[in-house]
Design an enzyme around this catalytic site. Structure first.
Site, mmCIF file in Angstrom:
data_model
loop_
_atom_site.group_PDB
_atom_site.id
_atom_site.type_symbol
_atom_site.label_atom_id
_atom_site.label_comp_id
_atom_site.label_asym_id
_atom_site.label_seq_id
_atom_site.Cartn_x
_atom_site.Cartn_y
_atom_site.Cartn_z
ATOM 1 N N ALA A 14 0.903 -1.047 0.044
ATOM 2 C CA ALA A 14 0.041 0.082 0.074
ATOM 3 C C ALA A 14 0.913 0.991 -0.015
ATOM 4 O O ALA A 14 0.191 2.786 -0.502
ATOM 5 C CB ALA A 14 -0.486 -0.087 1.207
ATOM 6 N N GLY A 17 6.278 -0.967 -3.694
ATOM 7 C CA GLY A 17 6.452 -1.457 -4.155
ATOM 8 C C GLY A 17 7.440 -2.007 -4.729
ATOM 9 O O GLY A 17 8.728 -1.445 -4.518
ATOM 10 N N ASP A 229 -2.146 -10.553 -1.123
ATOM 11 C CA ASP A 229 -0.690 -10.544 -0.129
ATOM 12 C C ASP A 229 -0.087 -11.064 1.076
ATOM 13 O O ASP A 229 0.898 -11.594 1.331
ATOM 14 C CB ASP A 229 0.359 -8.679 -0.233
ATOM 15 C CG ASP A 229 -0.804 -8.017 0.648
ATOM 16 O OD1 ASP A 229 -1.653 -8.714 0.354
ATOM 17 O OD2 ASP A 229 -0.348 -6.961 0.075
ATOM 18 N N GLN A 295 3.312 5.205 10.757
ATOM 19 C CA GLN A 295 3.617 5.270 8.736
ATOM 20 C C GLN A 295 2.279 7.485 8.726
ATOM 21 O O GLN A 295 3.123 8.072 8.197
ATOM 22 C CB GLN A 295 3.317 4.327 8.167
ATOM 23 C CG GLN A 295 3.625 3.243 7.739
ATOM 24 C CD GLN A 295 3.420 2.510 6.986
ATOM 25 O OE1 GLN A 295 1.911 2.980 6.109
ATOM 26 N NE2 GLN A 295 3.720 1.333 6.106
#
Length: 480
Positions: A14, A17, A229, A295
């Protein structure tokens, strides 16, 4: 020349990558990250979207950097999708699951939804996102493709749905293991959107000739892996017993057990569990808000170093300030009109309000560990069998404070690692499809041998029991 035992994993998270090159045989697994890139959502006038064009471009750069490989596979987060028109063109950028689109409630209650689909009734599930779509877009659409299937379609032209990801949509029948066509009719969605479901290990075919230059000037086969995932991460769990719980850490923490069949009891539904398909049965799990909290805080502290913050937090007293990490007030990003994350945390504290970045970090680590513990305890209670060890994989493996706090909160040993479990699961699915490995039990044994986890023993400190009671009380107050 292409080695028969070298594969490429495209692993999309999210927030970032990467493309990982893996060489696998019966005795070893060697990984090398060849490309990493950011994944930033786009806040547009009509809402929050994924920049899938940029993801596709970076995917191609990564596949070129991987060099000659036998095949490649793509995994990503779940529930989000693109709609294709009759000519195969994308009808607008896919919405981000954190976009607060208002959807009409489906003409079916949450109890029946759980009994049919096995999923917790979460606002971002695909079923609710589709209920928020305009009649015009749905009328123009001919295919719905989840994110890995969409990127695979752009690479190969193959249309379809991979089973582990389809099982997250709220439109998939938990026991029949196929689209719930009756449910799709009842909520008024076009049947044509939902194509054939395929298992991990099936081939999508070769990359289109027109794209070969973009990926290094060679032919390449794309293979369907466990494209959710979490399914790939759980597939690569280095488990030596079936009596384990797992925590897949990242933006979310996915906490649960493996089961041979869905658990569709009222107790499972009432405690917020979901049943998703995996490579070794059903992933019986609960979503916990995860490292997203930290985050988002870091976005408010430019120049902060995560490792330094975690180290500073470790010097502070544990369990002074706690939050219920599953409070929906923490779900949306600040750019979607919500206050900054630190403001939201301060408004939901049990204990002194944090004042420094280190204090906020300590609060998040302790509270997330307790969120893990609540989910493990509830899973064990409704499943009806004890677990011997908690396997923790993903990005949280690098946070020793979180690993130890999770062992203390769960009062069970934690085996942490591998951090790269999702990419490993992706690569292992390709190795099994290529007959390099015989099956998933052998694959897991190989992971345990080549990527041994770090072990954390619980402290036995009863303060964690008291803290668990505190966050449970916060959750009950929220639900009241």
């Amino acid at each position: 020349m292409i080695s028969e035992s070298v594969f490429a994993a495209v692993d999309l998270g999210a927030s970032s990558g990467r493309v990982v090159r893996g060489e696998i045989d019966a005795e070893r697994i060697e990984l090398r990250e060849v490309h990493r890139f950011v994944n930033r959502p786009l806040a547009l006038p009509d809402g929050l979207h994924w920049n899938v064009g940029a993801l596709f471009e970076q995917l191609c750069v990564g596949l070129a950097a991987a060099g000659p490989v036998r095949s490649a596979g793509i995994d990503s987060w779940a529930v989000d999708y693109g709609l294709l028109d009759a000519q195969g063109a994308l009808l607008g950028l896919p919405y981000h699951y954190r976009d607060p689109r208002a959807s009409a409630p489906p003409p079916i209650g949450p109890v029946e939804l759980f009994e049919r689909t096995g999923l917790a009734d979460l606002p971002f599930n695909t079923i609710h996102q589709l209920r928020a779509e305009s009649a015009e877009r749905l009328g123009a659409a001919r295919n719905l493709l989840l994110i890995p299937d969409l990127l695979g379609y752009w690479l190969t032209g193959a249309v379809g749905a991979e089973r582990t990801n389809a099982s997250t949509t709220g439109l998939f029948h938990a026991t029949r293991q196929d689209w719930d066509r009756e449910l799709i009719d009842r909520i008024g969605l076009p049947q044509r959107l939902f194509g054939a479901i395929e298992d991990p290990g099936t081939s999508l075919g070769p990359v289109r000739p027109a794209l070969r230059d973009a990926i290094g000037g060679r032919a390449l086969e794309l293979v369907r892996v466990a494209s959710h995932d979490t399914a790939s991460a759980v597939a690569a769990m280095p488990a030596r017993t079936d009596r384990f719980a797992y925590i897949c850490t990242g933006t979310w923490s996915l906490v649960g057990l493996e089961r041979p069949a869905p658990l569709l009891t009222p107790a499972a539904r009432e405690r917020g569990f979901t049943n998703e398909t995996g490579v070794a049965g059903i992933r019986f799990l609960r979503n916990v808000m995860g490292l997203w909290l930290l985050q988002e805080c870091l976005r408010e502290w430019p120049g902060s170093n995560t490792a330094e913050l975690v180290a500073a937090a470790a010097e502070l007293p544990a369990l002074r300030t706690l939050i219920d990490v599953d409070d929906p007030d923490f779900l949306a990003p600040a750019q979607a009109g919500e206050p900054p994350m630190t403001v939201r945390i301060a408004a939901h504290c049990d204990g002194p309000v944090p004042r420094t970045p280190a204090e906020f970090t300590r609060c998040v680590i302790d509270s997330l560990a307790l969120g893990h513990a609540r989910a493990v305890a509830d899973a064990v209670a409704v499943h009806g069998a004890e677990v011997e060890v908690v396997h923790l994989v993903g990005g949280g493996v690098h946070n020793a404070s979180l690993c130890q706090a999770t062992a203390d909160a769960c009062d069970r040993p934690v085996a942490a690692g591998p951090a790269e479990a999702t990419a490993l699961g992706n690569l292992l699915a390709q190795a099994i499809a290529a007959d390099v490995l015989p099956d998933w039990p052998h694959a897991r044994y190989l992971v345990a041998r080549t990527h041994p986890p770090t072990h954390y023993s619980p402290s036995g400190d009863r303060a964690w029991r008291t803290a668990l009671d505190r966050v449970t009380a916060l959750a009950r107050k929220r639900a009241a």
